[in-house]
Scaffold this motif. Sequence first.
Motif, PDB file in Angstrom:
ATOM      1  N   ILE A 167      -6.406  65.864  71.776  1.00  0.00           N
ATOM      2  CA  ILE A 167      -7.749  65.552  72.275  1.00  0.00           C
ATOM      3  C   ILE A 167      -7.810  66.084  73.699  1.00  0.00           C
ATOM      4  O   ILE A 167      -7.264  65.478  74.626  1.00  0.00           O
ATOM      5  CB  ILE A 167      -8.018  64.035  72.180  1.00  0.00           C
ATOM      6  CG1 ILE A 167      -7.891  63.603  70.709  1.00  0.00           C
ATOM      7  CG2 ILE A 167      -9.393  63.682  72.738  1.00  0.00           C
ATOM      8  CD1 ILE A 167      -7.943  62.121  70.470  1.00  0.00           C
ATOM      9  N   THR A 218     -14.133  55.794  67.397  1.00  0.00           N
ATOM     10  CA  THR A 218     -13.865  57.229  67.551  1.00  0.00           C
ATOM     11  C   THR A 218     -12.981  57.675  66.384  1.00  0.00           C
ATOM     12  O   THR A 218     -12.331  56.849  65.731  1.00  0.00           O
ATOM     13  CB  THR A 218     -13.136  57.515  68.878  1.00  0.00           C
ATOM     14  OG1 THR A 218     -11.919  56.759  68.884  1.00  0.00           O
ATOM     15  CG2 THR A 218     -13.975  57.134  70.071  1.00  0.00           C
ATOM     16  N   CYS A 219     -12.948  58.976  66.150  1.00  0.00           N
ATOM     17  CA  CYS A 219     -12.202  59.493  64.988  1.00  0.00           C
ATOM     18  C   CYS A 219     -11.923  60.975  65.199  1.00  0.00           C
ATOM     19  O   CYS A 219     -12.430  61.583  66.135  1.00  0.00           O
ATOM     20  CB  CYS A 219     -13.033  59.285  63.724  1.00  0.00           C
ATOM     21  SG  CYS A 219     -14.608  60.164  63.770  1.00  0.00           S
ATOM     22  N   GLY A 220     -11.142  61.532  64.298  1.00  0.00           N
ATOM     23  CA  GLY A 220     -10.985  62.979  64.232  1.00  0.00           C
ATOM     24  C   GLY A 220     -11.934  63.488  63.157  1.00  0.00           C
ATOM     25  O   GLY A 220     -12.022  62.900  62.080  1.00  0.00           O
ATOM     26  N   ARG A 241      -0.876  65.462  61.943  1.00  0.00           N
ATOM     27  CA  ARG A 241      -0.783  66.169  63.230  1.00  0.00           C
ATOM     28  C   ARG A 241       0.569  66.879  63.328  1.00  0.00           C
ATOM     29  O   ARG A 241       1.573  66.424  62.751  1.00  0.00           O
ATOM     30  CB  ARG A 241      -0.933  65.178  64.393  1.00  0.00           C
ATOM     31  CG  ARG A 241      -2.368  64.813  64.675  1.00  0.00           C
ATOM     32  CD  ARG A 241      -2.477  63.922  65.910  1.00  0.00           C
ATOM     33  NE  ARG A 241      -3.768  64.030  66.529  1.00  0.00           N
ATOM     34  CZ  ARG A 241      -4.844  63.338  66.136  1.00  0.00           C
ATOM     35  NH1 ARG A 241      -4.774  62.497  65.132  1.00  0.00           N
ATOM     36  NH2 ARG A 241      -6.002  63.517  66.747  1.00  0.00           N
ATOM     37  N   ILE A 283     -11.393  61.044  60.094  1.00  0.00           N
ATOM     38  CA  ILE A 283     -10.159  60.260  59.901  1.00  0.00           C
ATOM     39  C   ILE A 283     -10.077  59.235  61.030  1.00  0.00           C
ATOM     40  O   ILE A 283     -10.221  59.588  62.207  1.00  0.00           O
ATOM     41  CB  ILE A 283      -8.896  61.151  59.989  1.00  0.00           C
ATOM     42  CG1 ILE A 283      -9.054  62.434  59.154  1.00  0.00           C
ATOM     43  CG2 ILE A 283      -7.659  60.385  59.546  1.00  0.00           C
ATOM     44  CD1 ILE A 283      -7.860  63.402  59.303  1.00  0.00           C
ATOM     45  N   GLU A 284      -9.835  57.989  60.659  1.00  0.00           N
ATOM     46  CA  GLU A 284      -9.590  56.956  61.680  1.00  0.00           C
ATOM     47  C   GLU A 284      -8.625  55.922  61.090  1.00  0.00           C
ATOM     48  O   GLU A 284      -7.958  56.220  60.094  1.00  0.00           O
ATOM     49  CB  GLU A 284     -10.901  56.369  62.235  1.00  0.00           C
ATOM     50  CG  GLU A 284     -11.938  55.980  61.220  1.00  0.00           C
ATOM     51  CD  GLU A 284     -11.639  54.687  60.533  1.00  0.00           C
ATOM     52  OE1 GLU A 284     -10.889  54.714  59.520  1.00  0.00           O
ATOM     53  OE2 GLU A 284     -12.162  53.632  60.932  1.00  0.00           O
ATOM     54  N   MET A 285      -8.551  54.726  61.662  1.00  0.00           N
ATOM     55  CA  MET A 285      -7.450  53.842  61.286  1.00  0.00           C
ATOM     56  C   MET A 285      -7.841  52.404  60.937  1.00  0.00           C
ATOM     57  O   MET A 285      -6.978  51.531  60.893  1.00  0.00           O
ATOM     58  CB  MET A 285      -6.405  53.826  62.420  1.00  0.00           C
ATOM     59  CG  MET A 285      -5.784  55.189  62.649  1.00  0.00           C
ATOM     60  SD  MET A 285      -4.607  55.211  64.001  1.00  0.00           S
ATOM     61  CE  MET A 285      -3.445  53.992  63.476  1.00  0.00           C
ATOM     62  N   LEU A 309     -12.690  65.550  68.078  1.00  0.00           N
ATOM     63  CA  LEU A 309     -12.169  66.918  67.912  1.00  0.00           C
ATOM     64  C   LEU A 309     -12.351  67.311  66.458  1.00  0.00           C
ATOM     65  O   LEU A 309     -12.640  66.451  65.612  1.00  0.00           O
ATOM     66  CB  LEU A 309     -10.689  66.985  68.318  1.00  0.00           C
ATOM     67  CG  LEU A 309      -9.623  66.351  67.414  1.00  0.00           C
ATOM     68  CD1 LEU A 309      -8.240  66.703  67.936  1.00  0.00           C
ATOM     69  CD2 LEU A 309      -9.749  64.855  67.250  1.00  0.00           C
ATOM     70  N   GLN A 360      -1.923  61.355  60.049  1.00  0.00           N
ATOM     71  CA  GLN A 360      -3.165  62.146  60.108  1.00  0.00           C
ATOM     72  C   GLN A 360      -2.849  63.650  60.127  1.00  0.00           C
ATOM     73  O   GLN A 360      -3.665  64.457  60.569  1.00  0.00           O
ATOM     74  CB  GLN A 360      -3.991  61.732  61.331  1.00  0.00           C
ATOM     75  CG  GLN A 360      -4.462  60.285  61.246  1.00  0.00           C
ATOM     76  CD  GLN A 360      -5.453  59.878  62.330  1.00  0.00           C
ATOM     77  OE1 GLN A 360      -5.922  60.681  63.129  1.00  0.00           O
ATOM     78  NE2 GLN A 360      -5.790  58.594  62.338  1.00  0.00           N
ATOM     79  N   PHE A 378      -1.544  57.600  63.628  1.00  0.00           N
ATOM     80  CA  PHE A 378      -2.363  58.618  64.299  1.00  0.00           C
ATOM     81  C   PHE A 378      -1.731  60.005  64.174  1.00  0.00           C
ATOM     82  O   PHE A 378      -2.430  61.010  64.176  1.00  0.00           O
ATOM     83  CB  PHE A 378      -2.461  58.218  65.774  1.00  0.00           C
ATOM     84  CG  PHE A 378      -3.337  59.081  66.641  1.00  0.00           C
ATOM     85  CD1 PHE A 378      -4.705  58.837  66.744  1.00  0.00           C
ATOM     86  CD2 PHE A 378      -2.791  60.122  67.388  1.00  0.00           C
ATOM     87  CE1 PHE A 378      -5.514  59.616  67.571  1.00  0.00           C
ATOM     88  CE2 PHE A 378      -3.595  60.901  68.213  1.00  0.00           C
ATOM     89  CZ  PHE A 378      -4.958  60.649  68.310  1.00  0.00           C
TER      90      PHE A 378
HETATM   91  N1  URA Z   1      -8.926  58.283  66.246  1.00  0.00           N
HETATM   92  C1  URA Z   1      -8.136  58.646  65.214  1.00  0.00           C
HETATM   93  O1  URA Z   1      -7.681  57.789  64.433  1.00  0.00           O
HETATM   94  N2  URA Z   1      -7.847  59.953  65.054  1.00  0.00           N
HETATM   95  C2  URA Z   1      -8.318  60.909  65.893  1.00  0.00           C
HETATM   96  O2  URA Z   1      -8.002  62.097  65.711  1.00  0.00           O
HETATM   97  C3  URA Z   1      -9.144  60.510  66.951  1.00  0.00           C
HETATM   98  C4  URA Z   1      -9.442  59.174  67.111  1.00  0.00           C
END
Ligand code: URA
Length: 311
Positions: free
Chosen positions: A281, A141-143, A219, A247-249, A273, A217, A213
């Motif tokens: 989320i 999953t990711c943004g 936020r 974006i993820e990790m 999202l 990212q 996160f």
């Molecule tokens: N995983 C992430 O690293 N970022 C997000 O916004 C959602 C899932």
Amino acid sequence: MATQEKKPENLQTSDEHSIHLSNPNISGMKEDILYHFNLGTKTHDLQTMFGDVKFVCVGGSPVRMKAFITYIGEELGLAPPGTDHPNICEGTDRYAMYKIGPVLSVSHGMGVPSIGIMLHELIKLLYHARCSDVVIIRIGTCGGIGLEPGSVVLTRRATDSCFKPQFEQIVLGKRIVRNTELSDDLNQELMECAKEMNEFNTVIGNTMCTLDFYEGQARLDGAFCSYTDKDKQEYLQAAYNAGIRNIEMESSIFAAMCGASGIKAAVVCVTLLNRLIEDQISSSHEVLVEYQRRPQKLVGYFIKKRLGRKA
Ligand code: URA
């Protein structure tokens, strides 16, 4: 000044088309203990257990990776509904691993250090098992950036937080830089599958891999925030302009390690999202569960097609 890693001269390979270990020490070891998997070359017959593996799917959550093996087992007709798949790594609570036929499903936890440790041991496992022609796919999953939530992104190349397509690591106090490009062929094959399925929006784009996160990212809702909403919008817009769509990790070390081992790899992530609009989320549990099935369905379709099980 960072060193761009040279192609290693002393590659250990299990045979043609197979796994490269860029480590001359391994072949001289009497025993190799894969500590975080609770497996080893003396205690387990890795070739018998894993020699037929062709598809490895990795993802953060152990529950999701068990759901994936259940799904693919049913799709391939290898396990009837209701089958309880045993966790091969049940002697440890670090990672979970499941296998059905040629498919291996492994959890990697959250973030670069966690997936990095798992990948060292996974790559050695595939090497000891003498696997060949293996594909590794991260499903996660990711943004999203500028995409409707629920879109699936296939990573062209993973970037760092400065949008550079590279993975940097400190080794013996020195910065080593590794390439993070993923397989174009595999992305095209996956995109073809997505078009045939025609169930959700799928794009190919760059993926920014961060070490956090929240602030990492951009936020505004973490325990700390040292910038304004305007700063955040400018940063995410600059990422979008650099071809970044999510974006993820984990993607940067994943791409770097698979690439350095000669393993074809892809990253398939669903956006939870649109980060240009929100940070939290907030979709319902049911909606998020359905989104999280999308990478599994796409990769399931791809595996079935590769195995000639599609009409
Ligand atoms: N995983 C992430 O690293 N970022 C997000 O916004 C959602 C899932």
